[in-house]
Write a protein that holds these residues in place. Structure first.
Motif, short mmCIF file in Angstrom:
data_model
loop_
_atom_site.label_atom_id
_atom_site.label_comp_id
_atom_site.label_asym_id
_atom_site.label_seq_id
_atom_site.Cartn_x
_atom_site.Cartn_y
_atom_site.Cartn_z
N TYR A 197 45.49 -13.47 29.78
CA TYR A 197 46.45 -12.75 28.97
C TYR A 197 47.64 -13.64 28.66
O TYR A 197 48.03 -14.48 29.47
CB TYR A 197 46.95 -11.48 29.69
CG TYR A 197 45.86 -10.50 30.03
CD1 TYR A 197 45.51 -9.48 29.16
CD2 TYR A 197 45.16 -10.61 31.23
CE1 TYR A 197 44.50 -8.59 29.47
CE2 TYR A 197 44.14 -9.73 31.55
CZ TYR A 197 43.82 -8.71 30.66
OH TYR A 197 42.81 -7.84 30.96
N VAL A 198 48.20 -13.44 27.47
CA VAL A 198 49.48 -14.07 27.14
C VAL A 198 50.51 -12.96 27.05
O VAL A 198 50.20 -11.82 26.68
CB VAL A 198 49.42 -14.85 25.82
CG1 VAL A 198 48.51 -16.06 25.96
CG2 VAL A 198 48.95 -13.97 24.67
N LYS A 199 51.73 -13.30 27.39
CA LYS A 199 52.80 -12.32 27.30
C LYS A 199 53.22 -12.14 25.84
O LYS A 199 53.37 -13.11 25.11
CB LYS A 199 54.00 -12.75 28.14
CG LYS A 199 53.72 -12.71 29.64
CD LYS A 199 54.96 -13.04 30.46
CE LYS A 199 54.69 -12.90 31.94
NZ LYS A 199 55.89 -13.21 32.77
N TYR A 200 53.41 -10.89 25.46
CA TYR A 200 53.81 -10.58 24.09
C TYR A 200 55.06 -11.36 23.70
O TYR A 200 55.16 -11.90 22.59
CB TYR A 200 54.05 -9.08 23.95
CG TYR A 200 54.77 -8.70 22.68
CD1 TYR A 200 54.11 -8.71 21.46
CD2 TYR A 200 56.12 -8.34 22.69
CE1 TYR A 200 54.75 -8.38 20.28
CE2 TYR A 200 56.79 -8.00 21.53
CZ TYR A 200 56.10 -8.02 20.31
OH TYR A 200 56.75 -7.71 19.15
N GLU A 201 55.99 -11.47 24.62
CA GLU A 201 57.25 -12.15 24.32
C GLU A 201 57.05 -13.65 24.05
O GLU A 201 57.87 -14.29 23.40
CB GLU A 201 58.23 -11.98 25.48
CG GLU A 201 57.73 -12.56 26.79
CD GLU A 201 58.56 -12.11 27.98
OE1 GLU A 201 58.90 -12.98 28.80
OE2 GLU A 201 58.86 -10.91 28.07
N ASP A 202 55.93 -14.20 24.53
CA ASP A 202 55.66 -15.63 24.32
C ASP A 202 55.02 -15.92 22.97
O ASP A 202 55.03 -17.07 22.53
CB ASP A 202 54.76 -16.18 25.42
CG ASP A 202 55.47 -16.31 26.76
OD1 ASP A 202 56.71 -16.32 26.77
OD2 ASP A 202 54.78 -16.41 27.80
N VAL A 203 54.43 -14.90 22.35
CA VAL A 203 53.73 -15.15 21.08
C VAL A 203 54.31 -14.36 19.91
O VAL A 203 53.85 -14.52 18.78
CB VAL A 203 52.22 -14.82 21.21
CG1 VAL A 203 51.56 -15.74 22.21
CG2 VAL A 203 52.00 -13.36 21.59
N LYS A 204 55.32 -13.54 20.16
CA LYS A 204 55.91 -12.79 19.06
C LYS A 204 56.68 -13.74 18.15
O LYS A 204 57.06 -14.85 18.54
CB LYS A 204 56.82 -11.69 19.59
CG LYS A 204 58.10 -12.19 20.24
CD LYS A 204 58.97 -11.03 20.70
CE LYS A 204 60.28 -11.53 21.31
NZ LYS A 204 61.16 -10.43 21.75
N LEU A 228 46.05 -10.52 35.51
CA LEU A 228 46.76 -9.24 35.50
C LEU A 228 47.85 -9.15 36.56
O LEU A 228 48.72 -8.28 36.48
CB LEU A 228 45.76 -8.09 35.69
CG LEU A 228 44.97 -7.69 34.44
CD1 LEU A 228 44.00 -6.55 34.76
CD2 LEU A 228 45.93 -7.27 33.32
N GLN A 229 47.80 -10.06 37.54
CA GLN A 229 48.88 -10.11 38.53
C GLN A 229 50.02 -11.00 38.06
O GLN A 229 50.96 -11.28 38.80
CB GLN A 229 48.35 -10.61 39.88
CG GLN A 229 47.51 -9.57 40.64
CD GLN A 229 46.20 -9.26 39.95
OE1 GLN A 229 45.47 -10.18 39.59
NE2 GLN A 229 45.92 -7.98 39.75
#
Length: 375
Positions: free
Chosen positions: A194-201, A229-230
């Motif tokens: 997973y990538v964090k939304y804040e990193d790709v927005k 997920l952790q």
């Protein structure tokens, strides 16, 4: 959904891979979005390119409605490629036009394998003369699979991790109404995570000047962490890989994006077309083509097709093949004495960029040898 195959024989073709006999199949999002008014009106759409063998690329296209140029920093596009299950495979990041132009494209040049199928779902950031309008475009159809994703939701919402973060496919944002905190993605080593939304927005851009400054500071390619997920880092996700089409016409850019990583720099005899009976021209205004076409045009092109020393196809300048104009045979002979038996001249792509070398060899045959050849 609209599907089209770009012809190899388009009159405006400027960039083809010589070893390729067919182009990618392009799938457009069914409806283009329209933005702005007057001189600040744009149309934009997502596009998916199926290269065969379950390999896909994505692009986001923006064009001015009237075909006129807009100032640098007015158009931003982000190309995103997803697997059929909604996993983000590649992302160009937001790409703004850095000079005055009439279109912008964020295109993934290197195809990504996705056995279950893929789709493209881009986003844009467009200046309307007063402020930026940001939007997520219509996605293309899922090519290669028709698997539904609703089963991933929990009562219509994203599932939540032990750390209280929502997670799942960004595709499900159409149902939920927003993207999850952790977006399903595939890392640089092929691992799921997973990538964090804040990193790709998209970045917070207020005006065209900030957009241009952002593009100047932005790395061509960079990575963000890939998490489990952790929220433990398990790898990296690459952002970038965007194809540079600066200085090309819209027709040239579309053909280049269609070909992706296979896009070569030259045209073969079969792939080169005349335009209204004349040689096509590159961005420098130089004509290019084959010597065979000179029979139709009536003159040689500035760049004529040739095979380089490493068997690569390219072009040599006609001027490099020419020789001085002599007044007398003696002048010619004297000049000939100064010429080496063999030497190299540059090999170029169709845009006039040097890509290799072309060997010129002289056979200084004796009269006897020439007579033997005749016999």
């Amino acid at each position: 959904m609209k599907k089209r195959v770009l012809s190899l024989m388009l009159a405006t073709v400027m960039c083809m891979a010589l070893a390729v006999t067919a182009n990618a199949v392009e799938y457009d999002s069914s409806i283009s979005r329209y933005y702005g008014t007057g001189n600040c009106s744009y149309t934009a759409y997502s596009a998916l390119y199926a290269d065969g063998g379950s390999r896909y690329r994505a692009a986001t296209w923006v064009e001015t409605m009237n075909g006129g140029n807009v100032a640098a920093g007015n158009m931003g596009a982000n190309g995103r490629l997803y697997s059929a299950s909604g996993t983000l495979l590649k992302d160009t990041g937001m790409m703004y036009n850095t000079s005055s132009y009439y279109f912008q494209v964020a295109s993934i040049s290197t195809a990504k394998s996705s056995p279950s199928g893929a789709y493209s779902w881009g986003e844009v950031d467009l200046y309307n003369g007063d402020h930026f309008v940001s939007d997520t475009l219509n996605k293309t159809e899922i090519v290669g699979a028709a698997r539904a994703l609703a089963y991933q939701l929990d009562d219509g919402n994203y599932p939540v991790s032990d750390k209280g973060k929502t997670y799942g496919s960004a595709l499900l944002s159409e149902i939920v109404g927003h993207e999850p905190d952790l977006i399903s993605a595939v890392g640089t080593d092929g691992q799921a995570g997973y990538v964090k939304y804040e990193d790709v927005k998209k970045p917070e851009i207020e005006n065209p000047s900030e957009a241009v400054s952002y593009m100047q500071d932005r790395l061509e390619t960079y990575t963000v962490p890939l998490y489990d997920l952790q929220e433990e880092v398990i790898g990296e996700f690459e952002i970038g890989c965007a194809m540079d089409v600066t200085g090309y016409s819209l027709e040239e850019a579309k053909e280049m994006v269609n070909l992706g990583e296979r896009a070569g720099s030259v045209l073969s005899v079969e792939q080169t077309s005349l335009i209204n009976g004349n040689f096509p021209k590159n961005v420098r205004g130089e004509t290019y083509g084959t010597a065979l076409m000179a029979e139709v045009v009536g003159e040689m092109p500035d760049l004529q097709a040739a095979i380089g020393t490493n068997d690569q196809e390219g072009y040599v300048r006609t001027s490099d093949l020419s020789h001085p104009k002599f007044e007398t045979p003696q002048d010619a002979l004297e000049w000939q004495k100064t010429q080496p038996d063999s030497y190299y001249i540059p090999l170029y792509d169709f845009q006039g960029n040097e890509i290799g070398s072309f060997l010129r060899e002289r056979n200084n045959l004796t009269i006897a040898e020439m007579e033997a050849m005749k016999g």
